[in-house]
Design an enzyme around this catalytic site. Sequence first.
Site, mmCIF file in Angstrom:
data_model
loop_
_atom_site.group_PDB
_atom_site.id
_atom_site.type_symbol
_atom_site.label_atom_id
_atom_site.label_comp_id
_atom_site.label_asym_id
_atom_site.label_seq_id
_atom_site.Cartn_x
_atom_site.Cartn_y
_atom_site.Cartn_z
ATOM 1 C CB CYS A 10 -0.879 0.058 1.252
ATOM 2 S SG CYS A 10 -1.878 -1.394 1.487
ATOM 3 N N GLY A 38 -0.217 0.511 -5.009
ATOM 4 C CA GLY A 38 -1.497 -0.165 -4.856
ATOM 5 C C GLY A 38 -2.457 0.287 -5.929
ATOM 6 C CG ASN A 115 2.744 0.282 3.402
ATOM 7 O OD1 ASN A 115 3.845 0.738 3.115
ATOM 8 N ND2 ASN A 115 2.356 -0.883 2.963
ATOM 9 N N GLY A 116 1.593 -2.090 5.625
ATOM 10 C CA GLY A 116 2.368 -3.099 6.340
ATOM 11 C C GLY A 116 1.508 -4.312 6.586
ATOM 12 C CE1 TYR A 263 8.110 -4.930 -9.496
ATOM 13 C CE2 TYR A 263 7.029 -4.947 -7.361
ATOM 14 C CZ TYR A 263 6.958 -4.956 -8.737
ATOM 15 O OH TYR A 263 5.744 -4.982 -9.354
#
Length: 466
Positions: A10, A38, A115-116, A263
């Site tokens: 995210c 996302g 996020n996580g 990435y």
Amino acid sequence: MYFDKFHDECGIFGIYSPYKVDTFSLIQFGLFALQHRGQEACGFSVLRDGFIISHKSDGLVLDFFRKISNSECYYGNAVIGHTRYSTEGGQSKKNIQPFFGEDSYGKSIISIVHNGNLVNATNIRKKLESKGINFISEYSDSEVILRLIQKYLSESDNSLEKAIQKTTIDIKGAYSVIVLMNNKMAAFRDPNGIRPLCYGMLNESTYIFSSETCGIDSVGGFYVRDVLPGEIIIVDQKKSIQFSLLTEKKNTKKRICSFEYIYFSRPDSLIENVNVYEIREKSGEKLYEQHPVEADVVIGVPDSGVPASIGYSKASGIPFKPILVKNKYIGRSFILPKQEMREKMVNLKLNPILDEIKGKRIVIIDDSIVRGTTSRRLVYILRKAGAKEIHFRSASPPIIGPCYLGVNTPSKKDLISYNHIDKKNIEKILNVDSLEFLSMNNLIDILGSIHYCFGCFTGNYPVQKN
Ligand code: AMP
């Protein structure tokens, strides 16, 4: 188990201003800059005249915002937003963020974006539910963070700092979070700082929080620094900013996800003041040093394989040519649940310039090899186009373990390097003349060893799975 099938990748973004501003455009810009984190759904919560108003839906950021006609209704003092990308099993609309909490009159008083991935959310949720706390989402660990903060707010005289500190004693895993309340905003990061989060300023009294610095750039702000692992930053209406720690007892060893550099993050972003592009280019240089090969051309798999191929070209003197053409309007092929569709998608997404390939010895570089779908398909296309030799290079070490801390990697059984430890085997499967992965030592050399999570390459994770 609630969370087994489901990990989010995210992007989160927030702006806090003492004055009313065009929060609608600001959040649109910020989330659009984080779209790569996302692509499945997005949403935001605005603080307007003391009220928190939220809007969320599935779809891409610009499509979502285009559907909103009354944009002025979303002008306010502060805004937080989220772009979401989940895997199979977690796509219900009920899981779209932000999550918000209401008072007993039904008025939104708190909203969060996360996020996580937490490793112990299932147990906490069960406990909270047994005490009568209701959940809206089906699976979301992010909602667990919200409900805990709400619970602890009422037990700590409404002190957001204390509520966050108590919450983070309970939760384990990766979390970068932004919280919006009617008079303040907080941003905090887990003690290992696994997922990124940084802060910046739009002007002397307007604060910005963003997963990546490209979000800060998108609104014309300037980057101050990363939120530290285990740090809480609170900004409020008095234009003040307060820095504190989650808890003194927590171990705050930095373990930033190395895959963010390889990435996930945008190449123009800085993480810890280090440019992502620079790391990717260096990985290409190291790949050449590690295993030189004679060839006529170096090509990179767009987008994240390109900087490494430029680095490889620099180090080797072999010309780099952008001869794999990417259809810009396509999402990430990884997300398709069926292997057959993933293979078809590679053809649709990447097409080579045939004349540049016939009779050539080619070095082709991708940032990573996960299932091997992209690489196998690309080799097939290059062979069909008449390539004389194909030397495949991965700008990261073999991926041998899934990530349960917030990056969507498949389970072990689908990872080509987990199933085929012998590189010669993978060379055969991919049908290449040679195959090299960036060595762990070289990756550590580029990044610096002590500060990163290398879990997907080594199987050693900073947080153990429950
Ligand atoms: P695969 O085709 O399964 O070997 O996946 C490798 C390709 O997927 C590479 O081109 C990567 O850029 C990309 N990739 C790697 N990790 C992820 C991820 N977590 N989500 C989406 N794409 C990824």
